[in-house]
Design a protein around this motif. Structure first.
Motif, PDB file in Angstrom:
ATOM      1  N   UNK A  51     -88.782  -0.466  49.131  1.00 38.35           N
ATOM      2  CA  UNK A  51     -87.595  -1.188  48.650  1.00 38.35           C
ATOM      3  C   UNK A  51     -87.114  -2.170  49.726  1.00 38.35           C
ATOM      4  N   UNK A  52     -87.077  -1.702  50.973  1.00 40.80           N
ATOM      5  CA  UNK A  52     -86.678  -2.551  52.101  1.00 40.80           C
ATOM      6  C   UNK A  52     -87.632  -3.727  52.246  1.00 40.80           C
ATOM      7  N   UNK A  53     -88.929  -3.459  52.138  1.00 36.93           N
ATOM      8  CA  UNK A  53     -89.956  -4.487  52.277  1.00 36.93           C
ATOM      9  C   UNK A  53     -89.752  -5.624  51.268  1.00 36.93           C
ATOM     10  N   UNK A  54     -89.619  -5.280  49.980  1.00 39.76           N
ATOM     11  CA  UNK A  54     -89.492  -6.333  48.966  1.00 39.76           C
ATOM     12  C   UNK A  54     -88.119  -6.994  48.970  1.00 39.76           C
ATOM     13  N   UNK A  55     -87.083  -6.275  49.349  1.00 38.58           N
ATOM     14  CA  UNK A  55     -85.772  -6.907  49.502  1.00 38.58           C
ATOM     15  C   UNK A  55     -85.830  -7.937  50.631  1.00 38.58           C
ATOM     16  N   UNK A  56     -86.510  -7.561  51.718  1.00 41.26           N
ATOM     17  CA  UNK A  56     -86.689  -8.524  52.819  1.00 41.26           C
ATOM     18  C   UNK A  56     -87.477  -9.739  52.346  1.00 41.26           C
ATOM     19  N   UNK A  57     -88.494  -9.521  51.517  1.00 42.09           N
ATOM     20  CA  UNK A  57     -89.277 -10.648  51.001  1.00 42.09           C
ATOM     21  C   UNK A  57     -88.397 -11.557  50.147  1.00 42.09           C
ATOM     22  N   UNK A  58     -87.536 -10.981  49.324  1.00 41.00           N
ATOM     23  CA  UNK A  58     -86.615 -11.797  48.524  1.00 41.00           C
ATOM     24  C   UNK A  58     -85.765 -12.698  49.422  1.00 41.00           C
TER      25      UNK A  58
ATOM     26  N   UNK B  33     -88.899  -7.311  41.574  1.00 36.88           N
ATOM     27  CA  UNK B  33     -89.770  -6.186  41.882  1.00 36.88           C
ATOM     28  C   UNK B  33     -89.174  -4.872  41.401  1.00 36.88           C
ATOM     29  N   UNK B  34     -90.045  -3.901  41.233  1.00 36.84           N
ATOM     30  CA  UNK B  34     -89.630  -2.527  40.974  1.00 36.84           C
ATOM     31  C   UNK B  34     -90.564  -1.628  41.769  1.00 36.84           C
ATOM     32  N   UNK B  35     -90.009  -0.534  42.272  1.00 30.87           N
ATOM     33  CA  UNK B  35     -90.761   0.420  43.075  1.00 30.87           C
ATOM     34  C   UNK B  35     -90.716   1.766  42.363  1.00 30.87           C
ATOM     35  N   UNK B  36     -91.870   2.403  42.275  1.00 38.68           N
ATOM     36  CA  UNK B  36     -91.984   3.680  41.585  1.00 38.68           C
ATOM     37  C   UNK B  36     -92.613   4.707  42.507  1.00 38.68           C
ATOM     38  N   UNK B  37     -92.132   5.924  42.388  1.00 38.61           N
ATOM     39  CA  UNK B  37     -92.754   7.017  43.122  1.00 38.61           C
ATOM     40  C   UNK B  37     -93.063   8.135  42.132  1.00 38.61           C
TER      41      UNK B  37
ATOM     42  N   UNK C  65     -94.479  -6.402  41.311  1.00 42.78           N
ATOM     43  CA  UNK C  65     -93.652  -7.525  41.738  1.00 42.78           C
ATOM     44  C   UNK C  65     -94.166  -8.827  41.144  1.00 42.78           C
ATOM     45  N   UNK C  66     -93.212  -9.717  40.906  1.00 43.42           N
ATOM     46  CA  UNK C  66     -93.524 -10.988  40.255  1.00 43.42           C
ATOM     47  C   UNK C  66     -92.873 -12.137  41.018  1.00 43.42           C
TER      48      UNK C  66
END
Length: 155
Positions: free
Chosen positions: A9-16, A63-67, A76-77
């Motif tokens: 979640x942190x990774x893709x938020x940072x990418x945003x 993005x969405x993250x699933x576990x 992610x798009x």
């Protein structure tokens, strides 16, 4: 939320936010990354995100993250103008991760290269995007660009 899911979640938020430093910090020093254009190790995945963030033109990312059963995946798009041609791209990517010492040790992104190449490259992508010839050419160009970027920023 598990620590691994939180990391992604942190990774893709940072990418945003085009925050490549945070993205780089999510990777283990011995990380491995692969997608349709790159196969990278060590500091190279972080350098790739650094390069992509600096070159991003009007990019947005959903993005969405699933576990599930301890396995973390992401969908992610990104939507952006491809820097080489100025053409608009809406890519659809599924990512799988493995972790070591609280960091990403393995990251695999999968997307439809032909779909991407039709958007990014236009007619050449439509006609040749399904062939290994174009995929290899794009990969070689992407790796060359990364090597030049790393020589300027990581030496």
């Amino acid at each position: 939320m598990s620590a691994n899911k939180e990391l992604i979640e942190t990774f893709y938020t940072a990418f945003q936010n085009l925050d490549y430093e945070t993205m780089k910090d999510c990777y283990h020093p011995d990380a491995y990354f692969r997608d349709e254009a790159f196969e990278l190790n060590g500091i190279e995945p972080g350098a790739m995100w650094h390069m992509l963030c600096e070159r991003a033109q009007g990019m947005t990312i959903d993005f969405s993250v699933t576990e599930k059963d301890g396995k973390v995946t992401a969908h992610w798009e990104p939507k952006y103008d491809f820097s080489q041609t100025g053409r608009f791209v809406h890519n659809i990517i599924d990512a799988e991760f493995e972790f070591k010492d609280g960091k990403i040790i393995k990251h695999i992104d999968r997307f439809d290269f032909w779909r991407w190449s039709r958007q990014a490259l236009g007619l050449p992508g439509l006609l040749l995007g399904w062939t290994p010839l174009l995929r290899n050419k794009v990969s070689k160009m992407a790796m060359g660009n990364l090597k030049i970027f790393m020589a300027k920023n990581y030496s």
